[in-house]
Design an enzyme around this catalytic site. Structure first.
Site, short mmCIF file in Angstrom:
data_model
loop_
_atom_site.label_atom_id
_atom_site.label_comp_id
_atom_site.label_asym_id
_atom_site.label_seq_id
_atom_site.Cartn_x
_atom_site.Cartn_y
_atom_site.Cartn_z
N GLY A 278 -8.10 60.00 36.97
CA GLY A 278 -8.27 58.60 36.56
C GLY A 278 -8.95 58.36 35.24
O GLY A 278 -9.14 57.21 34.86
N PRO A 321 -7.48 65.49 36.80
CA PRO A 321 -7.01 64.71 35.65
C PRO A 321 -5.52 64.96 35.38
O PRO A 321 -5.06 66.10 35.41
CB PRO A 321 -7.85 65.27 34.49
CG PRO A 321 -8.16 66.68 34.90
CD PRO A 321 -8.28 66.66 36.40
N GLY A 322 -4.78 63.88 35.16
CA GLY A 322 -3.38 64.02 34.76
C GLY A 322 -3.25 63.49 33.35
O GLY A 322 -3.10 64.23 32.38
N ARG A 323 -3.40 62.15 33.24
CA ARG A 323 -3.28 61.48 31.95
C ARG A 323 -4.19 62.11 30.88
O ARG A 323 -3.76 62.30 29.73
CB ARG A 323 -3.68 60.02 32.14
CG ARG A 323 -3.44 59.14 30.94
CD ARG A 323 -4.12 57.78 31.12
NE ARG A 323 -3.99 57.25 32.45
CZ ARG A 323 -3.04 56.39 32.85
NH1 ARG A 323 -2.16 55.93 31.99
NH2 ARG A 323 -3.00 55.97 34.10
N CYS A 391 18.89 45.33 28.62
CA CYS A 391 19.26 43.92 28.80
C CYS A 391 18.18 43.19 29.57
O CYS A 391 18.35 42.83 30.74
CB CYS A 391 20.58 43.83 29.54
SG CYS A 391 21.87 44.43 28.50
N GLU A 392 17.05 43.01 28.92
CA GLU A 392 15.92 42.40 29.60
C GLU A 392 14.90 42.03 28.55
O GLU A 392 14.53 42.87 27.71
CB GLU A 392 15.32 43.44 30.57
CG GLU A 392 14.33 42.86 31.48
CD GLU A 392 14.34 43.53 32.86
OE1 GLU A 392 15.39 43.91 33.37
OE2 GLU A 392 13.25 43.66 33.39
#
Ligand code: LLP
Length: 463
Positions: A278, A321-323, A391-392
């Site tokens: 996190g 930890p990843g991010r 398309c958004e």
């Protein structure tokens, strides 16, 4: 997430009501080392290079959009985390941020462990040679087949997420004649200061078992009685993209309190705690993340202090930890297509990707920065919104940023800090072909996840 308003926006400020942007940087050509990986620089001609390779050459060889991952930077972040926590703690890289065989091999070589949260992440990890005992298996709804596979493989820990799962894992382990090491995931009741969708320690959500009302203590009671389980620890993950250590402090304190209660009731001290992942990273120059050694020091001190107070031996600590490992290591390279100046508003810059390769802006209101990277420019800053080709109208990659006013179709622009949760959350919306991940190191580049092809998509369509 960072959000700052500049009191007197330099262009069109009067019509910008959301206040999502800050002043243009003094020099649009500068590359802030906070948001770019360590080998990124500009060469003499003004082009961005990574690992010594120019982006124009990379674009020619691998196409755009594409993610370029700085392998040296990834490895040094792994080492920084491992060194910061030392021998008495375990660092598990959270594979959900980005997982591939190459990444698993790098983790293995750098001595990290791996957290997986699905049978297929587990399969990738095992296939790439991660020893099973260094894998932690997570998830709030693991299927019986996934549990069986994990127990058979001999994963180092299964993180139990519900009362039902405690029984399920115990039965499967017994059937297989094994005793499975397990943690119980608790929700500590902390409101993490982050987007609601990525906060996970408050009680009204799907993960874990609440400490409140004695539920977690009851889960421990049940797990300790079951022959198929060896309960080795308590797990808490409070959310993602968090800068403030206060939430981790509360979490650590409450987890240690539970260890003390368990000791008092059962006469056993669970030997480990896992404080989850996190930790936030810099997406823009305004974000100020903590270094791994500061995080390690803070967490270790809290746990030691709380254990001393409770008369407990300090448990072995894990973090996930990843991010913070993979996020800053990659950027996404896009080619500029249509440029649409909207008089009195801002200029819309369309790129050849969009929400299919980075859903985070649309989903979490995430902020990113962007730079012109195929050349430098002395032109005036222009307030832009970088949008994709889907398309958004919510298909926004960078909500508010400044690029030089002479930006032209065919220029290459890059969005830094896209290593985490971009390729792993990529989609085929509008039948987009998911971009490749190219690892760059010491003057050479190789595809580690290839670009999807029309054939890949048509092969799935068997109607
Ligand atoms: N451990 C557990 C149990 C987790 O659930 C997570 C993330 C992590 C570790 C790693 O968290 P990190 O260090 O990467 O923040 N898609 C969202 C993030 C979802 C995170 C889910 N769990 C995003 O793009 O921000």
């Amino acid at each position: 997430m960072s959000r700052s308003a500049h009191p007197a926006g330099p262009r069109h400020a009067d019509v910008l009501t959301e206040g999502h942007y800050s002043a243009p940087p003094a020099d649009l050509n500068s590359l802030d080392p906070k948001v770019w990986s360590s080998t990124v620089t500009r060469d003499k001609g003004g082009e961005l290079t990574v690992g010594g390779l120019e982006v124009s050459r990379l674009a020619e060889e691998f196409g755009t959009p594409a993610y370029f991952l700085d392998e040296a930077d990834f490895r040094s972040r792994c080492r920084a985390w491992a060194d910061a926590f030392g021998r008495d703690a375990d660092v598990f890289y959270a594979g959900k941020a980005f997982l591939s065989r190459a990444v698993v091999r790098w983790l293995h070589e750098e001595g990290l462990n791996l957290d997986v949260c699905s049978g297929t992440e587990l399969a990738t990890a095992l296939d790439a040679g991660m020893p099973a005992e260094r894998i932690a298996f997570h998830g709030n709804n693991k299927s019986e087949a996934e549990i069986r596979r994990a127990v058979e493989a001999g994963v180092g820990r299964i993180v139990l997420d519900s009362f039902q799962e405690i029984v399920r894992v115990a039965h499967i382990a017994q059937e297989l004649g094994k005793v499975q090491k397990a943690f119980i995931r608790v929700t500590v009741g902390v409101e993490a200061h982050t987007h609601e969708f990525i906060a996970t320690a408050h009680e009204d959500q799907k993960f874990g078992i609440a400490l409140a009302g004695g539920q977690a203590a009851e889960a421990v009671r049940r797990a300790l009685k079951l022959d198929g389980l060896e309960l080795t620890g308590i797990h808490s993950h409070i959310g993602s993209q968090i800068f403030d250590m206060a939430g981790f402090e509360v979490s650590a304190r409450r987890v240690v309190q539970l260890l003390a209660e368990v000791r008092d009731e059962h006469g056993v001290q669970l030997p480990e705690i896992d404080l989850g992942g996190g930790l936030g990273i810099a997406y823009t120059s305004e974000d100020d993340p903590r270094e791994p050694h500061e995080i390690a020091k803070a967490l270790t001190e809290i746990v030691t202090r709380e254990c001393d107070a409770a008369g407990l031996r300090a448990p072995r600590i894990s973090v996930e930890p990843g991010r913070a490992i993979v996020g800053p290591t990659a950027f996404t390279l896009y080619e500029v297509g249509t440029i649409k100046p909207l008089e009195g508003l801002r200029t819309y810059v369309s790129v050849d990707g969009g929400m299919s390769d980075n859903i985070r802006t649309a989903l979490y209101d995430a902020e990113y920065s962007v730079s012109l990277v195929s050349r430098t420019s002395d032109a005036e800053p222009m307030l832009v919104r970088v949008v994709g080709k889907h398309c958004e109208s919510g298909d926004i990659v960078v909500r508010d940023a400044f690029l030089p006013a002479d930006l032209a179709p065919g220029d290459l622009i890059a969005v830094p800090a896209t290593g985490a949760y971009c390729r792993s959350m990529a989609s085929n919306y509008n039948h987009a072909l998911r971009p490749p991940v190219v690892a760059v190191r010491d003057g050479s580049a190789r595809v580690i996840v290839r670009r999807e092809t029309e054939e890949d998509l048509l092969r799935l369509d068997v109607g």
